[in-house]
Design an enzyme around this catalytic site. Sequence first.
Site, PDB file in Angstrom:
ATOM      1  N   ILE A  24       4.885  -1.040   2.947  1.00 51.40           N
ATOM      2  CA  ILE A  24       4.549   0.356   2.740  1.00 51.40           C
ATOM      3  C   ILE A  24       5.330   0.849   1.530  1.00 51.40           C
ATOM      4  O   ILE A  24       6.558   0.781   1.501  1.00 51.40           O
ATOM      5  CB  ILE A  24       4.894   1.204   3.982  1.00 51.40           C
ATOM      6  CG1 ILE A  24       4.241   0.609   5.241  1.00 51.40           C
ATOM      7  CG2 ILE A  24       4.471   2.649   3.764  1.00 51.40           C
ATOM      8  CD1 ILE A  24       2.731   0.482   5.188  1.00 51.40           C
ATOM      9  N   LYS A  25       4.619   1.321   0.528  1.00 52.49           N
ATOM     10  CA  LYS A  25       5.270   1.762  -0.705  1.00 52.49           C
ATOM     11  C   LYS A  25       5.707   3.215  -0.589  1.00 52.49           C
ATOM     12  O   LYS A  25       4.916   4.095  -0.221  1.00 52.49           O
ATOM     13  CB  LYS A  25       4.325   1.614  -1.905  1.00 52.49           C
ATOM     14  CG  LYS A  25       4.163   0.203  -2.397  1.00 52.49           C
ATOM     15  CD  LYS A  25       3.238   0.123  -3.601  1.00 52.49           C
ATOM     16  CE  LYS A  25       3.969   0.274  -4.905  1.00 52.49           C
ATOM     17  NZ  LYS A  25       3.103  -0.049  -6.072  1.00 52.49           N
ATOM     18  N   ILE A  26       6.971   3.437  -0.908  1.00 54.18           N
ATOM     19  CA  ILE A  26       7.565   4.771  -0.890  1.00 54.18           C
ATOM     20  C   ILE A  26       8.231   5.003  -2.240  1.00 54.18           C
ATOM     21  O   ILE A  26       8.988   4.149  -2.709  1.00 54.18           O
ATOM     22  CB  ILE A  26       8.610   4.897   0.240  1.00 54.18           C
ATOM     23  CG1 ILE A  26       7.933   4.719   1.605  1.00 54.18           C
ATOM     24  CG2 ILE A  26       9.336   6.230   0.170  1.00 54.18           C
ATOM     25  CD1 ILE A  26       8.909   4.717   2.774  1.00 54.18           C
ATOM     26  N   VAL A  77       0.859  -1.185   0.000  1.00 51.19           N
ATOM     27  CA  VAL A  77       0.000   0.000   0.000  1.00 51.19           C
ATOM     28  C   VAL A  77       0.894   1.234   0.000  1.00 51.19           C
ATOM     29  O   VAL A  77       1.879   1.301   0.733  1.00 51.19           O
ATOM     30  CB  VAL A  77      -0.963   0.008   1.203  1.00 51.19           C
ATOM     31  CG1 VAL A  77      -0.214  -0.036   2.535  1.00 51.19           C
ATOM     32  CG2 VAL A  77      -1.901   1.218   1.149  1.00 51.19           C
TER      33      VAL A  77
END
Length: 443
Positions: A213-215, A182
Amino acid sequence: MAAVSELCNSLPAALSSSSSSIKPGSSSGLVSFVSLRNKTGFNSKVVSSQLSLRNNHALRGSLVVRCSQQGGNGSATKRTTLHDLYEKEGQSPWYDNLCRPVTDLLPLIASGVRGVTSNPAIFQKAISSSNAYNDQFRELVQSGKNIEAAYWELVIKDIQDACKLFEHIYDETDGGDGYVSVEVSPRLADDTKGTVEAAKWLHKLVDRPNVYIKIPATAPCIPSIKEVIANGISVNVTLIFSLARYEAVIDAYLDGLEASGLDDLSKVTSVASFFVSRVDTLIDKMLEKIGTPEALDLRGKAAVAQAALAYQLYQKKFSGPRREALVKKGAKKQRLLWASTSVKNPAYPDTLYVSPLIGPDTVSTMPDQALQAFIDHGAVSRTIDVNVSEAEGVYSALEKLGIDWNYVGTQLELEGVDAFKKSFDSLLDTLQEKANSLKLVSH
């Protein structure tokens, strides 16, 4: 997800709070299996081109799902090329899509899918084109939630429910696979501190061990990646378009592990999402502008060549004393993930961005079309490093023609961030309109 899976009426319409009872492989759950059925409406489109590449495969069928209650008329799960991809070559096939009902993922898991990626564009399409979110959204609005807060509630529920479905894979691989990704708000792509805080917030709210966690791999977010990893949060680094930026991403991951102070690093993992097809989309246009026979002959070759060199960089960076010191604390490699694997040019083979990029310790995340194509006629063999010298030749030949790889990476990053921002803003506008109509109805 209906393009890939057609679920029978007995499959639950959506996961509820009791979704913990739905676990692929459990004796009390649903038996799902996948078959390929002839379907005349889905054929690979080929157009005339000077390119030597051709798509000679017509899909013999689409992925069709049948299911039954345990003890009914169901059959055993049919093996697909996705199982072979993982078991024989060590590459994890993931699905690049997510929408409700999340239980649509069950037959895909049965067919060999081992994880899911999402992004703002995927959720924009899912939420704006479906009524499946209406009930929860209505409750959120009526409880006084603002539009953006409501958006995140919708997204987090989908992510939590999907994480539950992949939890058994995560457990079986000791945290090596079975992740659901996400993304932080795309509005934060230039905000180092804001990205760190958003990542912590999302990780805490989702509260699942197998969430990524997408960065984005923007320059301001490289320090964010290091800090988030140092905080023990697993990360999917997205929007990587160049070798130089990829190396910075690897260093941020290693720096973060070293700065964490943790004695056990086995549960802090990461993937680096290296985008593929968009590279050809941009460079092909540049080559056509140059117009020479040599330039035109290089169309459709840049993306795979750069990806092959990225794998060489991966092997180099994840070896040696620094890596060995981290391994002693249980650290895992940051796997390369091939993203943007759908073919944009119909003259190219429909598995162009999957089949040549098969190698151990990698992930290939595929949207519907690429997934169907690879299951139907994809060949499973190690291809990522079979001809590195050719990849180097293509890469340098493009440079000699005046293709600036740094420009390509920067331009594609800007386009990618902008596209996600537009999807995010568009969805919030759509939700605002929906909220206004709901308030009118409620009065």
